[in-house]
Design a protein around this motif. Structure first.
Motif, short mmCIF file in Angstrom:
data_model
loop_
_atom_site.label_atom_id
_atom_site.label_comp_id
_atom_site.label_asym_id
_atom_site.label_seq_id
_atom_site.Cartn_x
_atom_site.Cartn_y
_atom_site.Cartn_z
N GLU A 1 1.88 -0.71 17.47
CA GLU A 1 1.46 -1.44 16.26
C GLU A 1 1.58 -0.58 15.00
O GLU A 1 1.86 -1.08 13.92
N GLU A 2 1.38 0.74 15.16
CA GLU A 2 1.50 1.67 14.02
C GLU A 2 2.96 2.04 13.73
O GLU A 2 3.23 2.92 12.92
N GLU A 3 3.91 1.42 14.48
CA GLU A 3 5.36 1.61 14.28
C GLU A 3 5.78 3.07 14.46
O GLU A 3 6.54 3.62 13.66
N VAL A 4 5.29 3.70 15.52
CA VAL A 4 5.67 5.08 15.82
C VAL A 4 7.01 5.06 16.57
O VAL A 4 7.07 4.66 17.72
N ASP A 5 8.08 5.49 15.88
CA ASP A 5 9.39 5.60 16.53
C ASP A 5 9.64 7.07 16.87
O ASP A 5 8.74 7.91 16.72
N GLY A 6 10.87 7.38 17.32
CA GLY A 6 11.18 8.75 17.74
C GLY A 6 11.01 9.77 16.63
O GLY A 6 10.50 10.86 16.84
N HIS A 7 11.45 9.40 15.43
CA HIS A 7 11.38 10.31 14.30
C HIS A 7 9.92 10.69 14.00
O HIS A 7 9.59 11.85 13.77
N ILE A 8 9.04 9.65 14.03
CA ILE A 8 7.61 9.89 13.75
C ILE A 8 6.98 10.66 14.91
O ILE A 8 6.14 11.53 14.70
N LEU A 9 7.41 10.34 16.15
CA LEU A 9 6.86 11.01 17.33
C LEU A 9 6.98 12.53 17.20
O LEU A 9 6.07 13.28 17.56
N LEU A 10 8.11 12.98 16.66
CA LEU A 10 8.34 14.43 16.56
C LEU A 10 7.44 15.10 15.52
O LEU A 10 7.29 16.31 15.51
N THR A 11 6.78 14.27 14.67
CA THR A 11 5.93 14.86 13.62
C THR A 11 4.43 14.72 13.93
O THR A 11 3.60 15.22 13.18
N LEU A 12 4.09 14.01 15.00
CA LEU A 12 2.67 13.74 15.30
C LEU A 12 1.89 15.03 15.58
O LEU A 12 2.45 16.00 16.08
N ASN A 13 0.57 14.97 15.32
CA ASN A 13 -0.31 16.05 15.78
C ASN A 13 -1.57 15.42 16.40
O ASN A 13 -1.80 14.21 16.27
N GLU A 14 -2.37 16.24 17.05
CA GLU A 14 -3.54 15.73 17.78
C GLU A 14 -4.55 15.07 16.85
O GLU A 14 -5.16 14.06 17.20
N ASP A 15 -4.70 15.61 15.64
CA ASP A 15 -5.69 15.05 14.71
C ASP A 15 -5.36 13.61 14.36
O ASP A 15 -6.24 12.74 14.29
N PHE A 16 -4.06 13.35 14.13
CA PHE A 16 -3.63 11.99 13.81
C PHE A 16 -3.97 11.04 14.95
O PHE A 16 -4.51 9.95 14.76
N LEU A 17 -3.67 11.48 16.18
CA LEU A 17 -3.89 10.61 17.35
C LEU A 17 -5.38 10.32 17.53
O LEU A 17 -5.75 9.21 17.89
N LYS A 18 -6.23 11.30 17.26
CA LYS A 18 -7.67 11.09 17.45
C LYS A 18 -8.25 10.22 16.33
O LYS A 18 -9.02 9.31 16.58
N ALA A 19 -7.85 10.53 15.10
CA ALA A 19 -8.46 9.84 13.95
C ALA A 19 -7.95 8.41 13.79
O ALA A 19 -8.72 7.48 13.63
N LYS A 20 -6.63 8.25 13.83
CA LYS A 20 -6.05 6.94 13.52
C LYS A 20 -5.93 6.04 14.74
O LYS A 20 -6.07 4.83 14.65
N ILE A 21 -5.63 6.63 15.87
CA ILE A 21 -5.42 5.81 17.08
C ILE A 21 -6.71 5.77 17.90
O ILE A 21 -6.80 5.07 18.89
N CYS A 22 -7.73 6.53 17.49
CA CYS A 22 -9.01 6.62 18.19
C CYS A 22 -8.82 7.08 19.63
O CYS A 22 -9.43 6.57 20.56
#
Length: 1554
Positions: free
Chosen positions: A36-57
């Motif tokens: 739903e957050e439109e995470v494609d391959g390009h965005i996947l390579l930039t993710l960090n743990e904080d983003f996953l915890k805060a935004k994706i809960c």
């Protein structure tokens, strides 16, 4: 998936990212959110743990996994790129060859093309038959134990064996791998040649160096295979096993000498099962062991071999030249000519080395003997001394032997949530049949655990009776079942039932049971099949680890298969630590019984009527699952060791504020702890109970004793104390919450009659019902009475005593309402109680710190406000206001302050505090350690009685309220705290206990206070919203209201969004906006709600109220301006009023169509708005002048005439205004009829968010007043004035004007006229005036139905008030008037039919023929009344719409024989409203001599429970009994009093003729 992911991750789409996430085991919930957050391959390579915890809960574990695997993926890609870098700009020849190889299509199972060369085959061996899964991590696994027979072993696809190895110590086998995926598809000849070549090459190589070895087929042997790793298990399809077995016949042709030695050393092929989680195709790993060396024939030998080869050119098998082979490292190589001589010379050395290796092997130390008993104990108790009483267990099991079934006593005392049983005969001869001898269980299939999309978890668990009785899930069919549940083989099971298993396990682990509340035991008693392994995998995945999974396996032969499978998931050490293998079931049984908190198979007993006891079987008890049954020997089964270990904790939990449990009383009774104080209320209840138990001929079968208590004052303790101390003399039980009244009644009747011979001679059942509303209690009483009635229990027998325990903010007032039934418990202590509490407190403070008995300390102080304030102030000193724990305290305090009985599950708290647990057994310790000192003191840990799920609340509601005030201080408002709570994603989205949490959150914003529900006030909005708006004056000076409606509006707007645009939040917003005269916004929210629920009468009522309040505001504004009222300046207000009327008419239609709810608010509101509109119209200048204004107004409203002054300004309204008199009259008639049918004193306590806006408290008074107002507007004002002073009637009045004057005088409808019998001020004078307005000869006047009804009822009423008056028409005249009612009774009004039953009731002096004629008339009317009643009643329970009896048959003649109910008022006024209702219903009021002498008893008989009237001869006349339990069970002659209702005559106070 590999094809999807071949491209660089940078170029992946959102779907490809989702596929990759699935492949690494991420939960679907998170995958959907990332998509739903439109995470494609390009965005996947930039993710960090904080983003996953805060935004994706996301929790820390999954977030860490994604980042780690992403980084591995990047490294893998970089290495691949480096390998691919060419030395020049062109692709190298080798790379091109690899690319070409990768594009080769795999052959089908029919075999390759004939021209495939042997060399090509060798090349293609390095390719696989399936696409590899390149990016999943590979789990290691061990090989099958070498050369052991009878070992049950299994391999799993994509797991990896240790790399191929050379000879290590000669007895440890070396290993060689062959993928064999292409060769497996060859024809028989080619396949056998290929297989024999590989086996013989490896075998002679091993034999020549005297080493054991295993060659594995179906395991990757090349590191260059794309996507696979060396040693990865891929398996091969095997069509015919004999092909491989017979292939070893090549030994005779390939070995020239000593061939029998080779035969002995080379074992036959073993076909090891292979498990593929994604596929249902059957595949194997084929293994050949090289071993069993015998020095007598091997010594001094060297073995040469001629390897077979299939030549395509000659199309036959040929043999290579004879070669001597040996193992060199991980390869088998020929001995070169130059080394041959040396090789022969060293044969003896190799023989000696082999002999030495074998000696060393046999001299090794014996197996270490584990302490399996201790290991089992530690695993089952999580390191504690006893198995937790509240822990749930899930068993996964297969077939049991008869011997094992004799040793399952340990299982019978455990909380078994469900059993996944793979034995289809379990119900006939297996574990299930044995379990059912002791417990109730529900038989389910995997299909039963499919939950429909619109069902909540609470509804699902209720439907399957989970937590009440064990759920027995037959995972592979059920042979005794006639439904379609056949058992099937492994592969069919994987194809058909694997998905169902996955869904079942996922539902239990992810939605029903929080982690840490349950343990899974794999109880393996027979050989393991693949479905059981799949079950392990599903539990391991969904439980996110192994801590709560135990494997108990009696046979060491059965375990290796499970072990080999499980090791890949959790490692060999973990598998060893979590498994108990080789312990006999009898030893397991004995060991586990020692660590259970209750003694095995303890018996329970109930008291019986003849003063003995009877045995209560556990399965019988479990079948009455809506009751918690208290037995004579309750808690006696508790083990001595458990008591000594836990008694201090149990006592401390109670005195901290936990609810009392039976063990508290048991421990006190057996002197393990001090006694539980018996408060004054306990003695009061006991006294009432003893009085109730005394035999009395007028005794009702169901009696009630009510305890009203301040929240947290110990009411529940008093009630349970009464049950505990009466358990040996009465049958006692607590009604569990959330079960329907019919079910509870059924179980209560079963409990009463259990093991008793005669239903007439049973002990009464004492039922405790806590925190139920009055409606539920009425329902339960009704159902119990029906149950007793069907059993034909004789009158005067006490069967049930309902001990109710209800919250109230004013218990003393409640107790005074009925001193013979009600008892109060308050926070304040009597002098005697104070003395006991102080003494007990001194003892407790010597045993525990005061902080650990907080609630008892506060109670001993009588919850003095100042004491509580100071206590909380001291408690909160030094608290860290910024910490997350303090925030949690605030959230819990907010809920506990405003929502009674609210809590937050521990699982929610753990998620909120972001706790992670390395070991499940330390979960509780870790949670408590994470709390601050203050939180440890104020939080009370609760366990749900049913699910055992843990939760927390503040120790007492008064403490919660003060904590909220003091912690917030001036820093934050309650509204902003509520907003924070509402917006907290972690709490809102957390899946366990979600239904309860959301219901509390919803109640915080929507539930209004109700005095009838035990609250302090009746409120228009939830107490929180009222506090934020500043509507209620705070009773204590501490709480300052916020005076901010805008904040309240913002809160409800946010709640509307959070709760998925719930229309009831929109309804609240509409109400809140119009309360503050924000009408445009109110209109928007009302329409928003109505769009979603267009047929909900309550929401349509709110929409009407918006316009009603708007209209009132516009009228007020016109009045405030002080300008003359004109058509122009009132047009807007008139339009708004008409819009309100339109909404209320829609509300009426919706209410009529709704068969399950009553909502008459639309009719009342229509009349109110109509009256206000008439007032506005008549106050216009044009209509207000005294000369002809009123007649001008009437002319406008009642004819086609339109005055010029209003013609243009009111142009859109003329048609609707001219219908106003008709629509208002219809609404008034509807209300009158409704009130004629049913009692008006039944309080609607139903708790719904959609309750009517403004409830009419006294509808009879209201109707009389509004009918009079309506008549006033439509009649000449002076006419009414003249009549009041006894002036003669003007001759020029039209029939309509007369009718309106009659309305004005209170004669417009039957209910208003009859209400004059209650409110008797000027009643006789008014009734005479009303009658004077009718024509002197009414028979000739040709009245309408309503006029006739009103005329007759006015005469009957006047006769009741003044029997001697001359103005009352004789009965015969009124009967003659009835002939003007339509002959087709279907067209008659209910009131007309009612009057026919009254007026045509036969007189004593009538002839038989006259009586028969009258009975026929009455019976015809009753038949149609019954039809009308059923339509009017809808599908609403009868006790919510009790018939109103207007008149009783008296002993007089003519009109004097009708006695109105109000005549008895002076006799019954001593009762409260609810008591009065019950005394009338049961006929007890009619037993009073003052009433009995006014009435006449009639004769009849009963036949099969139906009451018949004596008299009619042609057709039997059945009379409805008003109180069904009063009907005798046998066919009897009876007498009774006759009442007249809108359903027909009713029988009251039925008595059998002696």
């Amino acid at each position: 998936m590999a094809k999807e992911l071949e491209q660089s991750p940078k170029n992946w789409t959102e779907s490809q990212v989702s596929s990759w996430l699935r492949s690494i085991g991420v939960k679907e919930l998170y995958i959907e959110k990332l998509y739903e957050e439109e995470v494609d391959g390009h965005i996947l390579l930039t993710l960090n743990e904080d983003f996953l915890k805060a935004k994706i809960c996301m929790k820390s574990g999954p977030a860490h996994l994604i980042i780690q695997k992403r980084d591995e993926l990047i490294n893998f890609e970089q290495k691949s790129q480096e390998k691919k870098k060419p030395t020049s700009g062109k692709t190298t020849e080798l790379e091109q060859k690899n690319i070409n190889q990768k594009s080769v299509q795999c052959p089908t199972s029919e075999g390759p093309p004939a021209q495939t060369s042997e060399r090509d085959q060798d090349e293609e061996e390095k390719e696989t038959a399936q696409e590899p899964c390149a990016l999943t991590s590979k789990e290691d696994c061990r090989p099958r134990p070498f050369d052991q027979e009878g070992i049950d072993f299994i391999y799993v696809k994509h797991r990896v064996l240790q790399p191929e190895s050379g000879a290590f110590n000669l007895t440890t086998p070396c290993h060689e791998f062959k993928s064999f995926s292409v060769a497996a598809a060859l024809d028989r000849t080619r396949l056998q040649a290929k297989f024999a070549k590989e086996v013989l090459k490896f075998a002679t190589g091993c034999m020549n160096i005297r080493s054991n070895g295993t060659i594995h087929f179906g395991v990757m042997d090349s590191k260059e295979d794309a996507g696979y790793v060396h040693g990865e298990i891929i398996g091969i399809p095997v069509q015919v096993k004999d092909i491989y077995v017979d292939a070893l016949d090549y030994i005779e042709r390939s070995i020239s000498s000593n061939k029998e030695h080779v035969r002995q050393v080379v074992s036959p092929p073993r076909f090891i099962e292979f498990m593929d989680r994604e596929s249902t195709e059957k595949r194997y790993i084929i293994e050949v062991d090289i071993g069993a060396f015998n020095k007598y024939f091997v010594n001094n030998k060297v073995y040469a071999v001629r390897l077979p080869n299939f030549k395509e050119s000659t199309n036959k098998v040929e043999f290579e030249k004879e070669t001597i082979l040996r193992r060199v490292g991980s390869k088998t190589e020929p001995v070169s000519d130059k080394d041959l001589s040396d090789f022969y010379q060293r044969v003896k050395d190799r023989d000696a080395q082999r002999e030495e290796a074998e000696k060393t092997q046999y001299l090794s130390a014996p197996d270490f003997c584990q302490d399996l008993g201790r290991k089992l104990t530690m695993l089952m108790t999580s390191g504690k001394k006893f198995i937790e009483k509240e822990k749930w267990f899930i068993l996964v099991t297969n077939k049991f032997s008869p011997d094992d079934l004799c040793n399952i006593d340990w299982m019978l005392n455990m909380n078994v949530f469900c059993v996944f049983d793979f034995d289809p005969d379990s119900k006939i001869s297996g574990l299930c049949s044995r379990y059912l001898e002791h417990h109730a269980a529900n038989m389910h299939s995997l299909q039963s655990y499919r939950i429909s999309g619109d069902m909540t978890i609470k509804e699902f668990t209720s439907q399957l009776h989970l937590f009440e009785q064990t759920s027995w899930i037959f995972c592979n069919g059920r042979n005794d079942f006639k439904g379609n549940e056949p058992s099937c083989d492994e592969m069919t099971w994987i194809k058909t039932k694997m998905t169902l298993l996955r869904e079942s396990v996922s539902l239990i682990c992810k939605q029903i049971m929080p982690k840490g509340t349950f343990q899974v035991i794999f109880l393996v008693t027979s050989p393991i099949e693949k479905p059981l392994l799949h079950t392990f995998n599903e539990f391991f995945t969904d439980m996110e680890g192994h801590e709560d999974i135990i494997c108990i396996c009696e046979s060491q032969k059965n375990f290796p298969r499970m072990q080999s499978f499980a090791e890949g998931s959790c490692g060999s050490k973990t598998v060893q630590n979590s498994s108990v293998v080789g312990m006999k079931m009898s030893h397991i049984n004995a060991t586990l019984q020692q660590i259970q908190p209750v003694n095995a198979c303890a018996s329970k007993h109930l008291p019986v009527f003849v003063k003995g006891t009877c045995f209560l079987g556990t399965q019988v008890e479990e079948q009455m699952y809506s009751l918690e049954i208290l037995t004579v020997d309750h808690c006696d089964e508790t083990s001595e060791d458990f008591i000594n270990e836990e008694k201090a904790n149990i006592e401390q939990q109670f005195y901290r504020g936990g609810r009392v449990n039976w063990l508290n009383f048991w421990l006190a009774e057996h002197k393990y702890v001090g006694e539980v104080i018996e408060r004054d209320a306990y003695h009061d209840v006991s006294k009432l109970l003893n009085e109730t138990l005394k035999w009395n001929a007028d005794q009702t079968p169901v009696n009630s004793i009510n305890i009203y208590h301040h929240p947290g004052s110990g009411g529940s303790t008093v009630a349970r104390q009464v049950l505990w101390n009466n358990r040996k003399d009465l049958r006692c039980a607590v009604v569990k919450p959330s079960y329907s009244a019919p079910l509870v009644a059924q179980h209560a009747v079963e409990l009463r009659e259990y093991e008793e011979k005669d239903p007439q001679r049973c002990l009464p059942v004492l039922l405790l019902i806590e925190d139920s509303d009055k409606e539920y209690l009425d329902d339960l009483r009704n159902e119990l009475e029906v149950g007793i009635n069907t059993k034909r229990i004789q009158n005067g027998t006490l069967c049930f005593i309902l001990l109710t325990c209800r919250r109230s903010h004013d218990p003393e007032t409640k107790s005074k309402e009925s001193l013979l039934q009600n008892v109060s418990v308050t926070h304040e202590l009597s002098p005697q109680e104070k003395k006991m509490f102080i003494g007990r407190r001194e003892v407790l403070e010597g045993q525990y710190e005061p902080n650990f008995i907080l609630t008892f300390v506060l109670m001993s102080e009588g919850f003095n406000k100042d004491y509580v304030q100071n206590f909380v102030k001291n408690l909160l000193q030094g608290i860290d206001h910024k910490s997350v724990v303090t925030r949690l305290i605030l959230y819990v305090a907010l809920l506990n302050t405003y929502v009674q009985k609210s809590f937050i599950s521990q699982s929610h708290c753990e998620a909120f505090l972001a706790l992670t647990f390395h070991l499940e057994r330390f979960r509780q310790h870790a949670f408590e350690k994470s709390l601050s000192d203050q939180a440890k003191l104020v939080f009370l840990h609760l366990r749900d009685d049913k699910t055992h799920i843990e939760s927390i609340r503040i120790i007492h509601p008064l403490v919660a309220k003060v904590i909220l005030q003091q912690l917030l201080g001036n820093q934050q408002t309650q509204s902003s705290l509520a907003m924070d709570l509402l917006c907290d994603n972690v709490l809102f989205e957390h899946r366990f206990g979600r239904d309860e949490y959301l219901s509390f959150l919803r109640a915080l914003f929507i539930r209004r206070s109700r005095i009838s529900k035990g609250d302090k006030y009746d409120t228009l909005f939830s107490p929180l919203i009222e506090h934020v708006c500043g509507k209620k004056k705070s009773p204590d000076k501490v709480t300052e209201n916020e005076q901010s409606p805008d904040k309240a509006i913002n809160l409800l707007k946010e709640a509307f969004q959070r709760f998925h645009k719930d229309p009831f939040f929109a309804q609240q917003l509409a109400r809140l906006h119009y309360t503050y005269e924000k009408f445009e916004e109110a209109k928007y929210w009302a329409e928003t709600a109505a769009k979603q629920l267009p047929n909900n009468s309550y929401i349509l009522d709110t929409k009407g109220q918006v316009y009603r309040k708007w209209f009132q505001a516009k009228c007020k504004a016109i009045d405030t301006d002080g300008v003359p009222k004109t058509a122009q300046n009132t047009a807007d207000a008139v339009g708004t009023a008409l819009k309100a009327l339109e909404c209320f008419q829609e509300c009426e239609k919706a209410a009529d169509a709704d068969m399950e709810h009553l909502n008459s608010s639309g009719f009342f509101s229509e009349v109110e708005v109509g009256c206000s509109l008439l007032k506005l119209i008549s106050s216009l200048d044009v209509f207000a002048n005294r000369a002809n204004g009123h007649s001008e107004c009437m002319k406008y409203l009642l004819t086609d005439y339109i005055p010029e002054v209003v013609e243009d300004a009111w142009e859109p309204f003329h048609g609707r205004l001219k219908k106003l008199h008709k629509t208002m009259q219809d609404a008034l008639e509807w209300i009158s009829e409704d009130l004629s049918y049913f009692q008006t004193d039944i309080g609607d306590e139903e708790e719904t968010p959609e309750s009517p806006e403004e409830k009419i408290r006294h509808p009879l008074t209201w109707l009389a007043k509004r009918s009079s107002d309506y008549g006033k507007y439509f009649s000449e004002a002076y006419s009414a004035t003249l009549l009041k002073h006894g002036q003669p009637i003007p001759a020029n009045l039209t029939p309509f004007q007369k009718r309106m004057i009659i309305y004005h005088l209170g004669g417009g409808n039957i209910t208003s006229i009859l209400s004059k019998l209650t409110d008797q001020r000027d009643a006789i004078c008014l009734l005479q005036s009303i009658l004077s307005l009718y024509p002197s000869n009414p028979v000739k006047a040709k009245f309408g139905q309503r006029d006739i009804v009103n005329y007759i009822v006015a005469h009957i009423s006047l006769n009741c008030l003044s029997p001697e008056t001359q103005k009352v028409a004789p009965l015969k005249d009124l009967q003659a008037l009835c002939h003007q009612f339509p002959t087709d009774k279907r067209k008659c009004l209910p009131s007309a039919l009612f009057l026919i039953t009254l007026l045509f009731w036969p007189e004593d002096h009538d002839t038989d023929l006259e009586k028969e004629t009258k009975y026929e008339i009455v019976q015809s009317a009753v038949e149609h009344l019954e039809k009308g009643y059923l339509i009017k009643k809808k599908d609403i329970p009868q006790r919510k719409r009790r018939l109103y009896t207007h008149f009783f048959l008296g002993s007089g003649n003519g009109l004097d024989k009708f006695v109105h109910k109000k005549k008895f008022e002076r006799v019954t006024k001593v009762f409260s409203v609810s008591e009065k209702r019950m005394t009338w219903l049961r006929g007890e009021a009619l037993k009073k001599p003052e009433i009995a002498e006014m009435l006449k008893r009639v004769s009849g008989w009963t036949e099969d429970g139906v009451v018949y009237l004596e008299g009619p001869r042609k057709k039997k006349f059945s009379i409805l009994p008003l109180h069904l339990p009063s009907v005798p069970h046998s066919n009897e002659n009876i007498t009774f009093y006759l009442g007249f209702t809108f359903r027909g005559p009713v029988a009251c106070n039925i008595m059998v003729k002696v």
